[in-house]
Motif scaffolding. Structure first.
Motif, PDB file in Angstrom:
ATOM      1  N   ASN A 691       0.042   5.582  -7.514  1.00  0.00           N
ATOM      2  CA  ASN A 691       0.409   5.658  -6.095  1.00  0.00           C
ATOM      3  C   ASN A 691       1.612   4.784  -5.787  1.00  0.00           C
ATOM      4  O   ASN A 691       2.551   5.209  -5.096  1.00  0.00           O
ATOM      5  N   GLU A 695       5.343   6.109  -4.509  1.00  0.00           N
ATOM      6  CA  GLU A 695       5.855   5.605  -3.238  1.00  0.00           C
ATOM      7  C   GLU A 695       7.128   4.796  -3.428  1.00  0.00           C
ATOM      8  O   GLU A 695       8.024   4.800  -2.563  1.00  0.00           O
ATOM      9  N   ASP A 699      10.508   5.902  -1.506  1.00  0.00           N
ATOM     10  CA  ASP A 699      11.194   5.021  -0.560  1.00  0.00           C
ATOM     11  C   ASP A 699      12.688   5.002  -0.812  1.00  0.00           C
ATOM     12  O   ASP A 699      13.497   4.991   0.143  1.00  0.00           O
ATOM     13  N   LEU A 724      -1.991   8.798  -1.559  1.00  0.00           N
ATOM     14  CA  LEU A 724      -0.648   8.424  -1.144  1.00  0.00           C
ATOM     15  C   LEU A 724      -0.563   8.176   0.356  1.00  0.00           C
ATOM     16  O   LEU A 724      -1.369   8.707   1.138  1.00  0.00           O
ATOM     17  N   ASN A 725       0.448   7.415   0.746  1.00  0.00           N
ATOM     18  CA  ASN A 725       0.567   7.072   2.164  1.00  0.00           C
ATOM     19  C   ASN A 725       1.051   8.259   2.983  1.00  0.00           C
ATOM     20  O   ASN A 725       1.459   9.303   2.466  1.00  0.00           O
ATOM     21  N   VAL A 728       4.703   9.901   2.450  1.00  0.00           N
ATOM     22  CA  VAL A 728       4.854  10.770   1.284  1.00  0.00           C
ATOM     23  C   VAL A 728       4.179  12.111   1.546  1.00  0.00           C
ATOM     24  O   VAL A 728       4.743  13.192   1.255  1.00  0.00           O
TER      25      VAL A 728
END
Length: 806
Positions: A691, A695, A699, A724-725, A728
C-alpha cells in the motif's frame, strides 16, 4: 497472467449491516481478548500447572496489551486462591549475625510485632520499678549489711587479738599501721628504739604475726566481695525472672500454639533475665540521652515484618517495574555511626520475589536483562526454590564490612515474563537454563481473521476500550472506519490488527477532535481527521523526499520510454511511520565474463536479501537464454541516487526487466513502477508494504499531473493486502491511474514495453520482434563476438609455424 484491478479490489469496506447498533454504548464490552485464544490457553495452562519450572514467558509485538491482559487474568485467578503467609525476621540470641525467619499466618506478623513492642515497653517500665520496690531494697540492704558485718567482724577479731598481744592496728589513708602498746601508750619509732633489744625482737615478732593475719584478711576480701556480688546478682535475677515471667506470660499464652514463636520467647526471656542491667536506667547520663540510647539497645526484641499480607485478598500479585537485583531479591541496609557502617536484622528489606511468595510475579524481561545480575539472581532463586537475602557487594565478595547471614526463605512462586519474540528466542537459543525455568510460552498474535464474527467482536473491543478510557461513544460509521483502518494496519484486507495501543491512541485522538467540534459522540469525520492528522504530524520527511523528485533534484521519470531504466518501489521507515518512495534502477550490458554485477553489493551498500535477489535473476537469465553455453556478459545494476543501505528482494523483478531492456535495447515505460520479487522460475512473489509503495508512486504522479497512463505493477499475491487510500481509489475509478497484477516476469516486461514476450516455437526460436527474440539475438551476437575475440587472442599466442609465442 496479468490483470488490471478494478476500484472494488483496492479496498475492503466494512459492511455496516454487520454492525447492529447506534453507538458503542449499546454494545456489551468485550471482556476477553480478541484473537488470542492460543495465548490464553497457554497462560491458563502455565498458571494451573504446579510442577517446578513451569513459569511463563508471554511474548508478542509491543502494543498488543500483553501486560494488561496478564495482570487481569492473574488477578482474577489470585482472588480465588488462599491468602498466603506473613514473613518476619527475628533476632538469633545465639548468633546475632544469623537472624532467624518466621512464617506466620496472615495478619499475625504485625500483631506479633506490636506485642513484642508492648512487651519491651513493659520491661523498660516494670523492671526498674521492681528494683525500686520496698521488698527489693530490704533484701538488698540485708545482703549489703551482711557483707559489711562480715567485713567488720573480721577486722574486729583481728583488733581484739592484736590488743591482747599488746599491738595496735591503726588505719591511715595509705593503709594500715601496726605498733606496740605499752602502758596504754602507742610507741613511736624513736621510743621503740629505746627499748631493750630483746623486747624489740619480741614486739617485732608479734607485729609480723599480726601483719600476716591482716594480709590474710585483706586477701580474702575479693572472695567475700565476689560472694556479695553473686548474691546481689542472684537477687536481681530472681526479681528479674519473677517480673519477666509475669510480663511475658500473656504473650506466651497468646502464641502457645506456635512452636517457633514459643522457642523465640523462651530465648528472649532468658536473654532479658541474664541482661537485666540493659533495662535499668543509666545514672551517669541525662534522661533524654539515656532514652535515645536505650531505644537502640533493644533491637534484639523487635520483629522485622518484611512481608505483610494483611490487606492482601487472595494470593499476592506483584509487578516490579524496576527489577534490579536488590528490588528482586531484597537487601541488607546499613546505618553509619561514628564513621562505621552497622547493621542488624531490623534493616533487612524484602524484594519483589518475597512479596510475591505464594502468588505471582510479573516482570518485563528486557528490564530484568538490562539490570546487572538481576537475571542471574532470578534464575538462582527459581532453581533453589528459596531466597537468600544478601547484598550485591557481599555476593560478589566486594565488601569487607561484617554483614548478616539471614536464614533462607522457601519460596513457591509463579514468575511471568513479558517481552518481544526476538528476546524469547534469543534466550531459548543462548541460555541453557532458560528452557528449564520457563517451560510455557504464550505467543500473542498480531492479527486476527476479518469475518462477520470477528468484525462484531472488534466493535465490542472498541466499546470496551472506549469505556475503559472514558472517551465519547462512537457511532456505527466511525466504528466501521476504525475496522477498515485496522485492516490497513495489518497490511491485509482479510485481517484485523490487534495492536491495542494504537487503537487506544486513535480513540483518544478521535475523542479530542469530537470535543473540538462540540459533538457528544465520535463520528466518521472525527476518525478520518485523526488518521489524517496523525499522518500529517509524521509526514515531513515524505514531503521533503517527494519535493526533491518533483523539483527534479532526484531523477524519477513518470512518462515517456527509456532503455535500461525502470521505476522500482521501496518503503522508508522513520520511527513507527512508513511511506513509499520510487527509486530509479538502471542497467548496462556488454560483452564480458563478469556476469551481473550488483553495484550496491560491491560498495557494501546492498543487504543480504538484495544480493540474493540479484543472484536469483542472474540464474534465471542464464537458464532462459543460455542454458547450453556460457553467457559472455558483463552487466551492472544500480539504484541511482541511493546513498544508504539497500536491502530486500522486492526490486528483483524490476532489476530483471531493466536488464532485459539493456540486452534487447527495448524501451521501458517510465509511467509505470514495478515491485515484486522473483524466483528462479521467473514467478512474481509477494512483497511487503504494498500500500505504501503504490501510494508513494501515486503521490509523485499526482503532483506532476495524472495523464491516465501512469500506474503500478504488483504481484498478484498482493491483491489481498490492498487497502489503499481514498485518493488512489478515486483516481483508479476515474481511469487516471492503474494498478496491474502479474504472476510472472513475462507479464511485467510486457506491461512495461507494450510488446509480446514471445513463446518459443517447436524449433526453439522465438517470434520476430518479440522481447525474447530481441534478447536472444543480442546474446547470440555476444556469443559470436566472444568467439571472434577468443580466436584472435589464440592467434596472437601462437606463431605461424604452430609454435607457441612467448
Amino acid at each position: 497472467m496479468k490483470d488490471t484491478l478494478t476500484p472494488s479490489a483496492l479496498y475492503q469496506h466494512c459492511d455496516l449491516t454487520q454492525l447492529v447498533f447506534e453507538t458503542t454504548d449499546d454494545l456489551k464490552p468485550l471482556n476477553v481478548p480478541l484473537g488470542q485464544q492460543r495465548a490464553l490457553e497457554a497462560i491458563e495452562f502455565g498458571i494451573d500447572i504446579e510442577h517446578e519450572g513451569y513459569n511463563l514467558f508471554v511474548f508478542g509485538g509491543s502494543g498488543l496489551g500483553k501486560h494488561q491482559l496478564v495482570q487481569q487474568i492473574v488477578a482474577e485467578r489470585a482472588a480465588s486462591e488462599a491468602t498466603r503467609s506473613d514473613w518476619c525476621y527475628i533476632n538469633n540470641f545465639d548468633d546475632a549475625q544469623k537472624p532467624k525467619v518466621l512464617q506466620l499466618p496472615v495478619g499475625m506478623g504485625q500483631k506479633f510485632r506490636k506485642d513484642m513492642e508492648a512487651l519491651t515497653e513493659d520491661l523498660l517500665t516494670s523492671l526498674p520499678s521492681s528494683f525500686q520496690s520496698e521488698e527489693y531494697r530490704n533484701r538488698r540492704q540485708e545482703i549489703e549489711g551482711d557483707f559489711q558485718e562480715r567485713q567488720e567482724q573480721a577486722f574486729k577479731q583481728l583488733d581484739k587479738d592484736a590488743e591482747e598481744r599488746g599491738i595496735a592496728i591503726k588505719r591511715t589513708p595509705t593503709g594500715y599501721t601496726l605498733g606496740p602498746v605499752i602502758d596504754g601508750q602507742l610507741f613511736g619509732p624513736e621510743e621503740f628504739k629505746k627499748l631493750p633489744t630483746e623486747e624489740q625482737e619480741r614486739l617485732e615478732k608479734l607485729i609480723a604475726d599480726i601483719q600476716i593475719e591482716l594480709q590474710d584478711i585483706i586477701r580474702d576480701m575479693p572472695l567475700l566481695q565476689r560472694e556479695h556480688h553473686q548474691r546481689i546478682k542472684a537477687l536481681n535475677q530472681e526479681i528479674t525472672q519473677h517480673t519477666v515471667e509475669q510480663l511475658i506470660a500473656w504473650i506466651e499464652n497468646a502464641y502457645r500454639d506456635n512452636t517457633e514463636i514459643s522457642n523465640y520467647l523462651a530465648a528472649a526471656k532468658k536473654h532479658a533475665i541474664e541482661n537485666v542491667d540493659f533495662f535499668l536506667p543509666n545514672p551517669t547520663t541525662p534522661d533524654v540521652e539515656d532514652a535515645g540510647n536505650r531505644v537502640a539497645e533493644f533491637h534484639e526484641y523487635r520483629v522485622n515484618v518484611i512481608v505483610d499480607n494483611t490487606d492482601t485478598v487472595g494470593a499476592p500479585v506483584i509487578y516490579e517495574d524496576n527489577p534490579t537485583y536488590q528490588n528482586l531479591i531484597g537487601r541488607v541496609e546499613y546505618v553509619s555511626q561514628m564513621g562505621t557502617l552497622l547493621t542488624d536484622f531490623t534493616l533487612i528489606k524484602s524484594g519483589a520475589l518475597l512479596r510475591a511468595n505464594g502468588g505471582y510475579l510479573i516482570l518485563d524481561a528486557e528490564k530484568v536483562l538490562t539490570h546487572a545480575f538481576a537475571w542471574e539472581g532470578l534464575k538462582r532463586v527459581l532453581k533453589a526454590q528459596q531466597i537468600k537475602i544478601e547484598s550485591l557487594e557481599e555476593m560478589l565478595s566486594l565488601a569487607s564490612t561484617l554483614s548478616l547471614e539471614p536464614e533462607s526463605i522457601p519460596i513457591n512462586i509463579k514468575v511471568i515474563l513479558t517481552g518481544e519474540p526476538t528476546l524469547y528466542y534469543l534466550l531459548k537459543e543462548y541460555d541453557r537454563e532458560f528452557s528449564q525455568l520457563f517451560k510455557v510460552a504464550a505467543d500473542f498474535s498480531q492479527v486476527t481473521d476479518r469475518n462477520t464474527d470477528s468484525v462484531r467482536l472488534y466493535a465490542r473491543l472498541i466499546a470496551a476500550l472506549q469505556r475503559r478510557n472514558a472517551t465519547r461513544a462512537l457511532d456505527r460509521e466511525s466504528v466501521g472506519r476504525i475496522i477498515e483502518h485496522a485492516s490497513r494496519a495489518a497490511d491485509d484486507r482479510e485481517k484485523l490488527s490487534l495492536h491495542v495501543e494504537s487503537l487506544t491512541d486513535l480513540l483518544h485522538e478521535a475523542d479530542y477532535w469530537a470535543g473540538k467540534s462540540k459533538r457528544g459522540i465520535i463520528r466518521l469525520e472525527d476518525v478520518e481527521k485523526s488518521i489524517e492528522k496523525r499522518r500529517y504530524r509524521q509526514d515531513k520527511y515524505r514531503e521533503l523526499m517527494q519535493e526533491q523528485i518533483v523539483r527534479d533534484i532526484k531523477f524519477i521519470d513518470t512518462d515517456g520510454e527509456t532503455i535500461a531504466q525502470v521505476n522500482a518501489l521501496s518503503v522508508m521507515q522513520v520511527g513507527d511511520y512508513s511511506f513509499g518512495q520510487p527509486s530509479r534502477i538502471t542497467a548496462t550490458a556488454r560483452l564480458g565474463q563478469s556476469g551481473v554485477v550488483d553495484i550496491e553489493r560491491e560498495v557494501k551498500l546492498g543487504g543480504h536479501l538484495h544480493s540474493k535477489g540479484v543472484m536469483i535473476l542472474s540464474s534465471y537469465l542464464a537458464s532462459c537464454f543460455a542454458p547450453d553455453q556460457p553467457l559472455p556478459l558483463s552487466a551492472s545494476l544500480v539504484f541511482e541516487q541511493s546513498y544508504g543501505m539497500v536491502d530486500g528482494d522486492s526490486a528483483s523483478a524490476a532489476e530483471l526487466c531493466v536488464l532485459l531492456s539493456a540486452l534487447g535495447h527495448i524501451p521501458l515505460k517510465q509511467s509505470l513502477a514495478v515491485t515484486g520479487s522473483i524466483n528462479q522460475r521467473g514467478e512474481i512473489q509477494a512483497i511487503g508494504g504494498v500500500n505504501e509503495k503504490i501510494e508513494g508512486f501515486f503521490d509523485i504522479c499526482h503532483a506532476r499531473g495524472l495523464n491516465g497512463q501512469q500506474g503500478v505493477i504488483i504481484p498478484t499475491a498482493n491483491k489481498v493486502h490492498l487497502m489503499l487510500n481514498k485518493d488512489v481509489r478515486q483516481a483508479v475509478t476515474e481511469h487516471r491511474f492503474s494498478i496491474y497484477t502479474a504472476d510472472h516476469v513475462n507479464d511485467v516486461i510486457e506491461l512495461l514495453t507494450g510488446q509480446s514476450i514471445g513463446v518459443a516455437e517447436p524449433t526453439g526460436d522465438f517470434p520476430e520482434n518479440s522481447i525474447n527474440r530481441r534478447v536472444c539475438d543480442r546474446i547470440n551476437q555476444l556469443q559470436t563476438l566472444h568467439q571472434q575475440y577468443g580466436n584472435h587472442t589464440d592467434d596472437k599466442k601462437s606463431g605461424t609455424d604452430g609454435t607457441q609465442a612467448i
